[in-house]
Write a protein that holds these residues in place. Sequence first.
Motif, PDB file in Angstrom:
ATOM      1  N   TYR A 281       0.861  -1.174   0.000  1.00  0.00           N
ATOM      2  CA  TYR A 281       0.000   0.000   0.000  1.00  0.00           C
ATOM      3  C   TYR A 281       0.900   1.227   0.000  1.00  0.00           C
ATOM      4  N   ARG A 282       0.304   2.369  -0.291  1.00  0.00           N
ATOM      5  CA  ARG A 282       1.062   3.614  -0.199  1.00  0.00           C
ATOM      6  C   ARG A 282       0.171   4.721   0.349  1.00  0.00           C
ATOM      7  N   GLN A 283       0.851   5.702   0.941  1.00  0.00           N
ATOM      8  CA  GLN A 283       0.115   6.804   1.566  1.00  0.00           C
ATOM      9  C   GLN A 283       0.931   8.074   1.490  1.00  0.00           C
ATOM     10  N   GLY A 284       0.292   9.147   1.027  1.00  0.00           N
ATOM     11  CA  GLY A 284       0.922  10.459   0.993  1.00  0.00           C
ATOM     12  C   GLY A 284       0.348  11.330   2.090  1.00  0.00           C
ATOM     13  N   PRO A 285       0.971  12.487   2.332  1.00  0.00           N
ATOM     14  CA  PRO A 285       0.509  13.396   3.378  1.00  0.00           C
ATOM     15  C   PRO A 285      -0.949  13.809   3.164  1.00  0.00           C
ATOM     16  N   GLY A 286      -1.771  13.631   4.178  1.00  0.00           N
ATOM     17  CA  GLY A 286      -3.160  14.038   4.094  1.00  0.00           C
ATOM     18  C   GLY A 286      -4.041  13.150   3.230  1.00  0.00           C
ATOM     19  N   LYS A 287      -3.491  12.031   2.794  1.00  0.00           N
ATOM     20  CA  LYS A 287      -4.271  11.134   1.927  1.00  0.00           C
ATOM     21  C   LYS A 287      -4.519   9.805   2.646  1.00  0.00           C
ATOM     22  N   GLN A 288      -5.540   9.080   2.156  1.00  0.00           N
ATOM     23  CA  GLN A 288      -5.807   7.750   2.692  1.00  0.00           C
ATOM     24  C   GLN A 288      -4.800   6.752   2.149  1.00  0.00           C
ATOM     25  N   ARG A 289      -4.520   5.722   2.937  1.00  0.00           N
ATOM     26  CA  ARG A 289      -3.649   4.652   2.473  1.00  0.00           C
ATOM     27  C   ARG A 289      -4.387   3.904   1.361  1.00  0.00           C
TER      28      ARG A 289
ATOM     29  N   LEU B 131       8.843   5.171 -13.151  1.00  0.00           N
ATOM     30  CA  LEU B 131       8.302   5.916 -12.017  1.00  0.00           C
ATOM     31  C   LEU B 131       7.975   7.352 -12.386  1.00  0.00           C
ATOM     32  N   LYS B 132       6.898   7.857 -11.774  1.00  0.00           N
ATOM     33  CA  LYS B 132       6.442   9.220 -11.994  1.00  0.00           C
ATOM     34  C   LYS B 132       6.470   9.969 -10.660  1.00  0.00           C
ATOM     35  N   SER B 133       6.422  11.285 -10.739  1.00  0.00           N
ATOM     36  CA  SER B 133       6.412  12.076  -9.503  1.00  0.00           C
ATOM     37  C   SER B 133       5.184  11.746  -8.647  1.00  0.00           C
ATOM     38  N   ASP B 134       4.076  11.377  -9.292  1.00  0.00           N
ATOM     39  CA  ASP B 134       2.858  11.007  -8.553  1.00  0.00           C
ATOM     40  C   ASP B 134       3.036   9.744  -7.716  1.00  0.00           C
ATOM     41  N   ASP B 135       4.097   8.970  -7.983  1.00  0.00           N
ATOM     42  CA  ASP B 135       4.345   7.751  -7.208  1.00  0.00           C
ATOM     43  C   ASP B 135       5.053   8.056  -5.889  1.00  0.00           C
ATOM     44  N   THR B 136       5.429   9.299  -5.669  1.00  0.00           N
ATOM     45  CA  THR B 136       6.087   9.680  -4.418  1.00  0.00           C
ATOM     46  C   THR B 136       5.132   9.490  -3.250  1.00  0.00           C
ATOM     47  N   ASP B 137       5.506   8.623  -2.320  1.00  0.00           N
ATOM     48  CA  ASP B 137       4.669   8.285  -1.169  1.00  0.00           C
ATOM     49  C   ASP B 137       5.511   7.466  -0.199  1.00  0.00           C
ATOM     50  N   VAL B 138       4.916   7.168   0.964  1.00  0.00           N
ATOM     51  CA  VAL B 138       5.465   6.150   1.841  1.00  0.00           C
ATOM     52  C   VAL B 138       4.777   4.827   1.485  1.00  0.00           C
ATOM     53  N   TYR B 139       5.584   3.813   1.236  1.00  0.00           N
ATOM     54  CA  TYR B 139       5.061   2.500   0.831  1.00  0.00           C
ATOM     55  C   TYR B 139       5.106   1.551   2.027  1.00  0.00           C
ATOM     56  N   TYR B 140       3.985   0.855   2.231  1.00  0.00           N
ATOM     57  CA  TYR B 140       3.839  -0.049   3.369  1.00  0.00           C
ATOM     58  C   TYR B 140       3.608  -1.475   2.886  1.00  0.00           C
ATOM     59  N   CYS B 141       4.344  -2.398   3.457  1.00  0.00           N
ATOM     60  CA  CYS B 141       4.123  -3.814   3.238  1.00  0.00           C
ATOM     61  C   CYS B 141       2.967  -4.271   4.120  1.00  0.00           C
ATOM     62  N   ASN B 142       2.168  -5.196   3.611  1.00  0.00           N
ATOM     63  CA  ASN B 142       1.018  -5.706   4.348  1.00  0.00           C
ATOM     64  C   ASN B 142       0.924  -7.209   4.178  1.00  0.00           C
ATOM     65  N   ALA B 143       0.528  -7.908   5.231  1.00  0.00           N
ATOM     66  CA  ALA B 143       0.343  -9.355   5.136  1.00  0.00           C
ATOM     67  C   ALA B 143      -0.742  -9.797   6.103  1.00  0.00           C
ATOM     68  N   GLU B 144      -1.531 -10.779   5.662  1.00  0.00           N
ATOM     69  CA  GLU B 144      -2.554 -11.389   6.514  1.00  0.00           C
ATOM     70  C   GLU B 144      -1.958 -12.678   7.070  1.00  0.00           C
ATOM     71  N   ILE B 145      -1.703 -12.684   8.369  1.00  0.00           N
ATOM     72  CA  ILE B 145      -0.931 -13.770   8.980  1.00  0.00           C
ATOM     73  C   ILE B 145      -1.690 -14.402  10.132  1.00  0.00           C
ATOM     74  N   ALA B 146      -1.696 -15.748  10.132  1.00  0.00           N
ATOM     75  CA  ALA B 146      -2.207 -16.501  11.270  1.00  0.00           C
ATOM     76  C   ALA B 146      -1.000 -17.016  12.056  1.00  0.00           C
ATOM     77  N   MET B 147      -0.971 -16.714  13.341  1.00  0.00           N
ATOM     78  CA  MET B 147       0.190 -17.117  14.142  1.00  0.00           C
ATOM     79  C   MET B 147       0.135 -18.589  14.521  1.00  0.00           C
ATOM     80  N   THR B 148      -1.063 -19.111  14.691  1.00  0.00           N
ATOM     81  CA  THR B 148      -1.184 -20.521  15.026  1.00  0.00           C
ATOM     82  C   THR B 148      -2.251 -21.160  14.157  1.00  0.00           C
ATOM     83  N   LEU B 149      -2.146 -22.471  14.012  1.00  0.00           N
ATOM     84  CA  LEU B 149      -3.053 -23.211  13.139  1.00  0.00           C
ATOM     85  C   LEU B 149      -4.493 -23.044  13.631  1.00  0.00           C
ATOM     86  N   GLY B 150      -5.370 -22.704  12.702  1.00  0.00           N
ATOM     87  CA  GLY B 150      -6.776 -22.555  13.036  1.00  0.00           C
ATOM     88  C   GLY B 150      -7.189 -21.165  13.462  1.00  0.00           C
ATOM     89  N   ASN B 151      -6.204 -20.303  13.762  1.00  0.00           N
ATOM     90  CA  ASN B 151      -6.551 -18.925  14.141  1.00  0.00           C
ATOM     91  C   ASN B 151      -6.903 -18.101  12.915  1.00  0.00           C
TER      92      ASN B 151
END
Length: 121
Positions: free
Chosen positions: A37-45, A85-105
């Motif tokens: 994901y990415r997010q700029g100042p004052g914008k939604q992720r 890359l374009k100037s519009d791509d300037t943002d903070v980029y965030y890695c995201n993952a959906e993780i289950a720590m234990t089986l069945g959770n």
Amino acid sequence: QVQLVESGGGLVQAGGSLRLSCAASGIISSINAMGWYRQGPGKQRELVVSITSDGKTTYADSVKGRFTGSRDNAKKMVNLQMNSLKSDDTDVYYCNAEIAMTLGNKPEKYWGQGTQVTVSS
């Protein structure tokens, strides 16, 4: 505990390329979707790319044809190759993952700390 650690951001000229990487570590039973994901100042992720565990990708319209997401399930990593890359791509980029720590959770969403990408025109 689960951690997502990102690397690869920086400053690049318009038209250039950057590659971001993110590694998941800690107590992990399974990982569903991973992405960026990415997010700029004052914008939604906003979604850049999401990748299912079997490799299906969903891209934001604004990056289609320029960015490529990939993942390595064995290494618990997700990558983002960014070309034309374009100037519009300037943002903070965030890695995201959906993780289950234990089986069945139920998987929970985890975020990296964010990495700055700056594209100069």
